[in-house]
Design an enzyme around this catalytic site. Structure first.
Site, PDB file in Angstrom:
ATOM      1  N   ASP A  36      32.207  18.519   5.849  1.00  0.00           N
ATOM      2  CA  ASP A  36      32.430  18.601   4.292  1.00  0.00           C
ATOM      3  C   ASP A  36      32.038  17.406   3.657  1.00  0.00           C
ATOM      4  O   ASP A  36      32.720  17.270   2.656  1.00  0.00           O
ATOM      5  CB  ASP A  36      33.804  18.988   4.244  1.00  0.00           C
ATOM      6  CG  ASP A  36      34.847  18.192   4.857  1.00  0.00           C
ATOM      7  OD1 ASP A  36      34.419  17.184   5.584  1.00  0.00           O
ATOM      8  OD2 ASP A  36      35.885  18.365   4.583  1.00  0.00           O
ATOM      9  N   HIS A 240       7.423   2.868   9.571  1.00  0.00           N
ATOM     10  CA  HIS A 240       8.755   3.031   8.627  1.00  0.00           C
ATOM     11  C   HIS A 240       9.996   3.039   9.723  1.00  0.00           C
ATOM     12  O   HIS A 240      10.706   3.925  10.002  1.00  0.00           O
ATOM     13  CB  HIS A 240       8.487   4.584   8.352  1.00  0.00           C
ATOM     14  CG  HIS A 240       7.651   4.646   7.035  1.00  0.00           C
ATOM     15  ND1 HIS A 240       7.277   6.005   6.993  1.00  0.00           N
ATOM     16  CD2 HIS A 240       7.294   3.863   6.257  1.00  0.00           C
ATOM     17  CE1 HIS A 240       6.243   5.879   5.813  1.00  0.00           C
ATOM     18  NE2 HIS A 240       6.368   4.445   5.356  1.00  0.00           N
ATOM     19  N   ASP A 257      10.804  -4.151   3.869  1.00  0.00           N
ATOM     20  CA  ASP A 257      10.264  -3.277   2.921  1.00  0.00           C
ATOM     21  C   ASP A 257      11.623  -2.600   2.228  1.00  0.00           C
ATOM     22  O   ASP A 257      12.185  -1.664   2.886  1.00  0.00           O
ATOM     23  CB  ASP A 257       9.427  -2.293   3.768  1.00  0.00           C
ATOM     24  CG  ASP A 257       8.950  -1.323   2.767  1.00  0.00           C
ATOM     25  OD1 ASP A 257       9.180  -1.305   1.511  1.00  0.00           O
ATOM     26  OD2 ASP A 257       7.595  -0.638   3.027  1.00  0.00           O
ATOM     27  N   ASP A 268       9.647  -1.196  -4.707  1.00  0.00           N
ATOM     28  CA  ASP A 268       9.210  -0.875  -3.561  1.00  0.00           C
ATOM     29  C   ASP A 268       8.739  -2.212  -3.001  1.00  0.00           C
ATOM     30  O   ASP A 268       7.221  -2.252  -3.274  1.00  0.00           O
ATOM     31  CB  ASP A 268       8.270   0.200  -3.334  1.00  0.00           C
ATOM     32  CG  ASP A 268       7.866   0.613  -2.151  1.00  0.00           C
ATOM     33  OD1 ASP A 268       8.201  -0.006  -1.178  1.00  0.00           O
ATOM     34  OD2 ASP A 268       6.754   1.430  -1.930  1.00  0.00           O
ATOM     35  N   HIS A 347      -2.769   2.374   6.982  1.00  0.00           N
ATOM     36  CA  HIS A 347      -2.425   3.084   5.480  1.00  0.00           C
ATOM     37  C   HIS A 347      -3.147   2.667   4.409  1.00  0.00           C
ATOM     38  O   HIS A 347      -3.973   1.743   4.454  1.00  0.00           O
ATOM     39  CB  HIS A 347      -0.858   2.955   5.612  1.00  0.00           C
ATOM     40  CG  HIS A 347      -0.684   1.611   5.392  1.00  0.00           C
ATOM     41  ND1 HIS A 347      -0.552   1.108   4.051  1.00  0.00           N
ATOM     42  CD2 HIS A 347       0.013   0.730   6.277  1.00  0.00           C
ATOM     43  CE1 HIS A 347      -0.116  -0.474   4.315  1.00  0.00           C
ATOM     44  NE2 HIS A 347       0.306  -0.492   5.842  1.00  0.00           N
ATOM     45  N   HIS A 351       0.480   3.335  -3.801  1.00  0.00           N
ATOM     46  CA  HIS A 351       0.655   4.669  -4.364  1.00  0.00           C
ATOM     47  C   HIS A 351       1.581   4.318  -5.737  1.00  0.00           C
ATOM     48  O   HIS A 351       1.833   3.398  -5.882  1.00  0.00           O
ATOM     49  CB  HIS A 351       1.525   5.278  -3.111  1.00  0.00           C
ATOM     50  CG  HIS A 351       2.945   4.390  -2.776  1.00  0.00           C
ATOM     51  ND1 HIS A 351       4.018   4.352  -3.696  1.00  0.00           N
ATOM     52  CD2 HIS A 351       3.146   3.712  -1.884  1.00  0.00           C
ATOM     53  CE1 HIS A 351       4.742   3.421  -3.076  1.00  0.00           C
ATOM     54  NE2 HIS A 351       4.407   3.121  -1.980  1.00  0.00           N
ATOM     55  N   HIS A 358       7.457   7.231  -3.862  1.00  0.00           N
ATOM     56  CA  HIS A 358       5.946   7.638  -3.762  1.00  0.00           C
ATOM     57  C   HIS A 358       5.935   8.714  -5.010  1.00  0.00           C
ATOM     58  O   HIS A 358       6.161   9.797  -5.002  1.00  0.00           O
ATOM     59  CB  HIS A 358       5.552   8.347  -2.299  1.00  0.00           C
ATOM     60  CG  HIS A 358       5.877   7.495  -1.205  1.00  0.00           C
ATOM     61  ND1 HIS A 358       5.966   7.681  -0.054  1.00  0.00           N
ATOM     62  CD2 HIS A 358       5.521   6.173  -1.020  1.00  0.00           C
ATOM     63  CE1 HIS A 358       5.924   6.986   0.978  1.00  0.00           C
ATOM     64  NE2 HIS A 358       5.908   5.907   0.140  1.00  0.00           N
ATOM     65  N   GLU A 381      -0.235  -2.875  -1.257  1.00  0.00           N
ATOM     66  CA  GLU A 381       0.533  -3.298   0.135  1.00  0.00           C
ATOM     67  C   GLU A 381      -0.077  -3.139   1.557  1.00  0.00           C
ATOM     68  O   GLU A 381       0.091  -2.341   2.110  1.00  0.00           O
ATOM     69  CB  GLU A 381       1.635  -2.308   0.139  1.00  0.00           C
ATOM     70  CG  GLU A 381       1.553  -0.651   0.062  1.00  0.00           C
ATOM     71  CD  GLU A 381       2.506   0.360   0.253  1.00  0.00           C
ATOM     72  OE1 GLU A 381       3.218   0.121   1.190  1.00  0.00           O
ATOM     73  OE2 GLU A 381       2.725   0.787  -0.623  1.00  0.00           O
ATOM     74  N   TYR A 385      -1.230  -4.894  11.791  1.00  0.00           N
ATOM     75  CA  TYR A 385      -0.082  -4.298  12.718  1.00  0.00           C
ATOM     76  C   TYR A 385      -0.746  -4.579  13.925  1.00  0.00           C
ATOM     77  O   TYR A 385      -1.222  -3.937  14.633  1.00  0.00           O
ATOM     78  CB  TYR A 385       0.405  -3.024  12.132  1.00  0.00           C
ATOM     79  CG  TYR A 385       0.810  -2.844  10.923  1.00  0.00           C
ATOM     80  CD1 TYR A 385       2.067  -3.226  10.353  1.00  0.00           C
ATOM     81  CD2 TYR A 385       0.128  -2.214   9.964  1.00  0.00           C
ATOM     82  CE1 TYR A 385       2.396  -2.937   9.131  1.00  0.00           C
ATOM     83  CE2 TYR A 385       0.244  -2.227   8.696  1.00  0.00           C
ATOM     84  CZ  TYR A 385       1.379  -2.427   8.138  1.00  0.00           C
ATOM     85  OH  TYR A 385       2.041  -2.514   6.811  1.00  0.00           O
ATOM     86  N   ARG A 403       3.210  -7.077   6.383  1.00  0.00           N
ATOM     87  CA  ARG A 403       2.825  -6.266   5.055  1.00  0.00           C
ATOM     88  C   ARG A 403       3.362  -7.023   4.066  1.00  0.00           C
ATOM     89  O   ARG A 403       4.585  -7.679   3.945  1.00  0.00           O
ATOM     90  CB  ARG A 403       3.330  -4.960   5.153  1.00  0.00           C
ATOM     91  CG  ARG A 403       3.326  -3.881   3.805  1.00  0.00           C
ATOM     92  CD  ARG A 403       3.468  -2.521   4.034  1.00  0.00           C
ATOM     93  NE  ARG A 403       4.541  -2.293   4.399  1.00  0.00           N
ATOM     94  CZ  ARG A 403       5.150  -1.661   5.330  1.00  0.00           C
ATOM     95  NH1 ARG A 403       4.461  -1.773   6.383  1.00  0.00           N
ATOM     96  NH2 ARG A 403       6.497  -1.346   5.668  1.00  0.00           N
ATOM     97  N   GLU A 405       3.755  -6.260  -0.199  1.00  0.00           N
ATOM     98  CA  GLU A 405       3.893  -5.238  -1.132  1.00  0.00           C
ATOM     99  C   GLU A 405       4.476  -5.761  -2.400  1.00  0.00           C
ATOM    100  O   GLU A 405       5.684  -6.332  -2.447  1.00  0.00           O
ATOM    101  CB  GLU A 405       4.779  -4.067  -0.606  1.00  0.00           C
ATOM    102  CG  GLU A 405       4.654  -2.953  -1.405  1.00  0.00           C
ATOM    103  CD  GLU A 405       5.262  -1.685  -0.966  1.00  0.00           C
ATOM    104  OE1 GLU A 405       6.299  -1.755   0.134  1.00  0.00           O
ATOM    105  OE2 GLU A 405       5.042  -0.615  -1.367  1.00  0.00           O
TER     106      GLU A 405
HETATM  107  N1  GLY Z   1       8.251   1.907   1.477  1.00  0.00           N
HETATM  108  C1  GLY Z   1       7.342   2.947   1.812  1.00  0.00           C
HETATM  109  C2  GLY Z   1       6.113   2.450   1.339  1.00  0.00           C
HETATM  110  O1  GLY Z   1       6.165   1.114   1.151  1.00  0.00           O
HETATM  111  O2  GLY Z   1       5.258   3.304   0.961  1.00  0.00           O
HETATM  112 MN    MN Z   2       7.313  -0.340   0.782  1.00  0.00          MN
HETATM  113 MN    MN Z   3       5.053   1.583  -1.031  1.00  0.00          MN
END
Ligand code: GLY
Ligand code: MN
Ligand code: MN
Length: 439
Positions: A36, A240, A257, A268, A347, A351, A358, A381, A385, A403, A405
């Site tokens: 609940d 992720h 991140d 982000d 990647h 975005h 996103h 970003e 890796y 990374r 970003e």
């Molecule tokens: N935090 C997810 C991305 O960087 O797209």
């Molecule tokens: Mn990110």
């Molecule tokens: Mn991102």
């Protein structure tokens, strides 16, 4: 964000849907976490964009030129008992006074009232496929109206994607939205600085996550925009990674991140730094490649350039960097064509960013990458890796995951990096980390 901002958004939508149309937008349902216990409610972004109404159990309906009022809100009624247990409600009066509804009805009356609103309309603007239960109910209401055909009442026979119209609007941020996004990014940058300052060998990843959340909440961002990624060593190579449970080791990198959500707007930001405050030579060499790629990508963000240009700039720098590091061998142009960077950089470079991390908005228009225009906000970003799982990769590179970003607003003359207060030059990171250790 003030009431007029939401009114402007509804007006813009209403102009698009015009007479004969009706727009229906439910908010997100409450979701069970366990038994609940519910997750804290977060409004559906499209619903909130139009209404600013934060409570669950609500549906916004817009009917251009409806004489009794164009904006209807179905919502929870005031209820002393429920409010004692679960918190305050705006109620029907609040829906009108605080949120600008022309008319408000109890959410429990939706089944009785909505079919009548559909009568003799031509088009329903609605986003199918997001809330399946609601899709079913809507089909039921249309069926009820269709059954009245012999009474001379006609049912709408066109469904138009409401999401598509709203998402084009949401792509272009207004001055008030930009203000909220600047704030989200500033809070997040402060969180990253704090993480760099307190990080020590032997801490656990979740302890660093706690420091980020501490800053977010202290500065008025009640929630992160997405689960924070705090990955040390090998975990920095998992895109992720959110378990955040391992102990931080001397000599490893830490990739964070994380982004605060402020007033329903996301940031982000990713930063990568050495746990002990000093980059090794190899870590620094890889870091400089990613940083150069990121700066080259950011330089491409300006009105008139197309969406893919930052990615292409990043891929070029990353490929040449991998050659210089001795990880790739061959001619850069050929390696880029063959996407030889993919095992190390899998990647895209960014975005859209906004109410959703996103965020919404098309990346192509009729098969062509769209061009940047003032008011759009994107992430930049790139990363590398260098996982020990990559076949043939020399051991010296293992577990270097990097990374970087930032959040970038397209302006009339170029761009503005909203997240600039989070250090990313090696010297700046190291001197911030050394300062704290000396203190
Ligand atoms: N935090 C997810 C991305 O960087 O797209
Ligand atoms: Mn990110
Ligand atoms: Mn991102």
């Amino acid at each position: 964000m003030d009431k007029r901002e939401f009114a402007r958004r509804r007006k813009r939508l209403m102009d698009m849907i015009d007479i004969g149309g009706i727009a229906i937008q439910p908010t997100a349902p409450e979701r069970v976490r366990n038994r609940d216990v519910f997750y804290p409610h977060r409004a559906d972004s499209d619903f909130f964009y139009l209404t600013g109404y934060p409570e669950p159990d609500a549906v916004a309906v817009m009917v251009p030129d409806r004489p009794q009022g164009e904006f209807l809100l179905f919502c929870r009624e005031r209820d002393a008992d429920a409010e004692t247990w679960h918190g305050r409600r705006a109620g029907l009066n609040g829906a009108c006074e605080l949120y600008g509804a022309n008319d408000a009805f109890p959410i429990s009356d939706l089944d009785d009232i909505l079919p009548g609103l559909l009568e003799n309309k031509e088009r329903i603007y609605y986003t199918m496929g997001r809330y399946l239960d609601f899709d079913q109910r809507l089909v039921g209401w249309v069926t009820r109206v269709t059954a009245k055909g012999r009474a001379g009442i006609h049912a709408p026979d066109q469904f138009v994607s409401l999401g598509h119209l709203l998402h084009e609007s949401r792509l272009y941020k207004s001055p008030q939205e930009i203000k909220a996004m600047r704030r989200a990014a500033a809070i997040t940058a402060e969180g990253h600085r704090r993480a760099m300052s307190v990080c020590r060998t032997g801490m656990y990843e979740y302890q660093i996550e706690a420091e980020l959340l501490h800053t977010f909440m202290l500065r008025g961002a009640r929630s992160p925009a997405y689960p924070s990624i705090v990955g040390g060593g090998a975990n920095s190579c998992i895109l992720h990674y959110i378990e955040n449970q391992d102990q931080l080791k001397d000599g490893d990198l830490l990739l964070i991140d994380a982004g605060a959500e402020y007033d329903c707007y996301a940031s982000d930001i990713t930063r990568t730094f050495p746990i002990n405050g000093n980059f090794t030579k190899d870590q620094a060499a890889v870091y400089e490649v990613v940083l150069e790629a990121q700066l080259a990508a950011i330089a491409e963000i300006q009105p008139g350039n197309t969406w893919n240009m930052p990615h292409e700039a990043a891929v070029e720098v990353i490929t040449r960097g991998l050659i210089d590091l001795g990880i790739l061998k061959g001619r850069a142009s050929k390696l880029i064509r063959e996407e030889a960077f993919r095992p190390y950089y899998m990647h895209k470079t960014g975005h859209w960013l906004g109410m959703d991390v996103h965020d919404v908005g098309d990346y192509k228009l009729v098969d062509e990458w769209r061009t940047f225009e003032p008011g759009m906000v994107t992430t930049v970003e790139p990363g590398l890796y260098l996982s020990s799982n990559i076949k043939g990769l020399a051991k010296r590179w293992w577990n270097i995951g990097i990374r970087i970003e930032d959040n970038v607003l397209v302006t009339k003359l170029g761009h503005e990096v909203l997240s600039a207060n989070a250090p990313k030059q090696i010297d700046d990171i190291e001197s911030l980390m050394h300062q704290e250790r000396a203190a």
